[in-house]
Design a protein around this motif. Sequence first.
Motif, mmCIF file in Angstrom:
data_model
loop_
_atom_site.group_PDB
_atom_site.id
_atom_site.type_symbol
_atom_site.label_atom_id
_atom_site.label_comp_id
_atom_site.label_asym_id
_atom_site.label_seq_id
_atom_site.Cartn_x
_atom_site.Cartn_y
_atom_site.Cartn_z
ATOM 1 N N SER A 259 -70.214 55.251 46.202
ATOM 2 C CA SER A 259 -71.676 55.287 46.271
ATOM 3 C C SER A 259 -72.132 53.874 45.937
ATOM 4 O O SER A 259 -71.850 53.358 44.839
ATOM 5 N N LEU A 260 -72.788 53.221 46.899
ATOM 6 C CA LEU A 260 -73.214 51.833 46.730
ATOM 7 C C LEU A 260 -74.712 51.821 46.438
ATOM 8 O O LEU A 260 -75.524 52.198 47.281
ATOM 9 N N LEU A 261 -75.043 51.416 45.211
ATOM 10 C CA LEU A 261 -76.435 51.481 44.755
ATOM 11 C C LEU A 261 -77.156 50.163 45.033
ATOM 12 O O LEU A 261 -76.642 49.091 44.741
ATOM 13 N N GLU A 262 -78.340 50.276 45.574
ATOM 14 C CA GLU A 262 -79.159 49.099 45.902
ATOM 15 C C GLU A 262 -78.356 48.062 46.690
ATOM 16 O O GLU A 262 -78.226 46.907 46.280
ATOM 17 N N PRO A 263 -77.790 48.468 47.839
ATOM 18 C CA PRO A 263 -76.951 47.542 48.592
ATOM 19 C C PRO A 263 -77.759 46.439 49.273
ATOM 20 O O PRO A 263 -78.926 46.623 49.606
ATOM 21 N N TYR A 264 -77.099 45.303 49.464
ATOM 22 C CA TYR A 264 -77.711 44.185 50.179
ATOM 23 C C TYR A 264 -77.126 44.216 51.589
ATOM 24 O O TYR A 264 -75.931 44.025 51.778
ATOM 25 N N TYR A 265 -77.970 44.493 52.582
ATOM 26 C CA TYR A 265 -77.477 44.717 53.951
ATOM 27 C C TYR A 265 -77.730 43.505 54.856
ATOM 28 O O TYR A 265 -78.787 42.894 54.795
ATOM 29 N N ARG A 266 -76.724 43.166 55.653
ATOM 30 C CA ARG A 266 -76.878 42.091 56.647
ATOM 31 C C ARG A 266 -76.242 42.534 57.958
ATOM 32 O O ARG A 266 -75.175 43.164 57.945
ATOM 33 N N TYR A 267 -76.890 42.184 59.060
ATOM 34 C CA TYR A 267 -76.255 42.375 60.362
ATOM 35 C C TYR A 267 -75.785 40.990 60.792
ATOM 36 O O TYR A 267 -76.587 40.111 61.080
#
Length: 417
Positions: free
Chosen positions: A363-371
């Motif tokens: 479970s990844l909390l407050e993830p930083y997402y990049r494409y």
Amino acid sequence: MSNQAEQDPMAKATIAAEELYHIRETYFPANPDEKISKLQTESDLALKLLDSVPPEQRKLPMQRAAYEYLRGKILDVFPDYRKEAEDHLSKAVKLNPSLADAWLCLGNCIWKKEDLSAAKNCFTLALSKGPNKKILCQLSMLERRMAQGTENEAELIEESIHHAKEAITLDVKDGNSWYNLGNACLTSFFVTGAWDHSKLLQSLKAYQNAEKDERMKSNPDLYFNNATVNKYLENYERALRGFEAAALKDPGLNAGEEVQKMVNLLDKLENMLRGHARAKRLASLASSLGAVNLSSSYKQATIDLLVEGLNKAVAVVGKVVFFIKHEGVAPLYYLVCDSNQICFILSLYGTRNDAIKEGDQLSLLEPYYRYIDFSWKGKHYQFKSIRVDFLEQVLVNGKALSPRQAVPTSIFAQHKP
């Protein structure tokens, strides 16, 4: 060269010393020995010019001080400590204690023999003669060096940042001052626990300002450090461009290897995603994702619902398909799939590599997402990426990781005294 310089041996020697230091700052042959050899030849010529100063022009204390300072400065152009240089510079400041440049040069010389507190004393005395951006930058750099491994490390780094900013107020267009501030912010980021990304962004901004100064174009360390920060922030394309620029400017830096390592990593990430994207195993992994009791402050989401950047109050649940080994130390890379069987790359910082294994539910909390989507040397890289900076942001099989699984994260800037 002015007419006066043509006739005046002292002026000629001064110009020769300036040119000598210009070579030191801008000449980076593939073989570092060539640089030392060139510095030796040029310093011998500069000393010859200095020796041609008639004895009657170096009798008075002020004249003698200028002569001793120049001799010490020429001898101190090399990376190693030279006692002879220190002796001449010491004589210069005794004869004329208000000679700020001689104090600065003496401080740099003493620093090379690791007498840091004596070096700081010289810089402080140099500053007492009046504000000077060069001295402030050297003092700032020395404070970072002195801070290493001390109890009040963070405090000393703040002092270093303060002096770096002071140098910029004296000349807002000076690239070296901006470069020094970039290094100070970069150091501060890791010393204070690598949590405040604004420090890294300040560092990048300072490096960008440094690049606006034409004189900094010949500084390979600037490009290397800028690329290092971009690599840490996973700005892959910018990092590759920066390392390549550093490698062209100074083949002696390991920047070319950094480019190769990054390309190897990116190729590996791409191949992993391609190899596993349609695997039957994904269906069984996705279907085995169990319900997770997350606190009500988190909204569960799949990767396709994330926004670019930080996703506050959001949690992504996925299964580890694969641990991706690579040549770097940090971060750890995993191939993970979510409940929709969509695969993404997870980069995990500050955590030991035995904390998570294949098949674990995360479970990844407050993830930083990049494409990630860019091309480099004819190859196109395209993948979804989640970055997690702290082990507190990860639940493994529904449980928090123990603090024993944490490791400090650090990267090192290039900067020479």
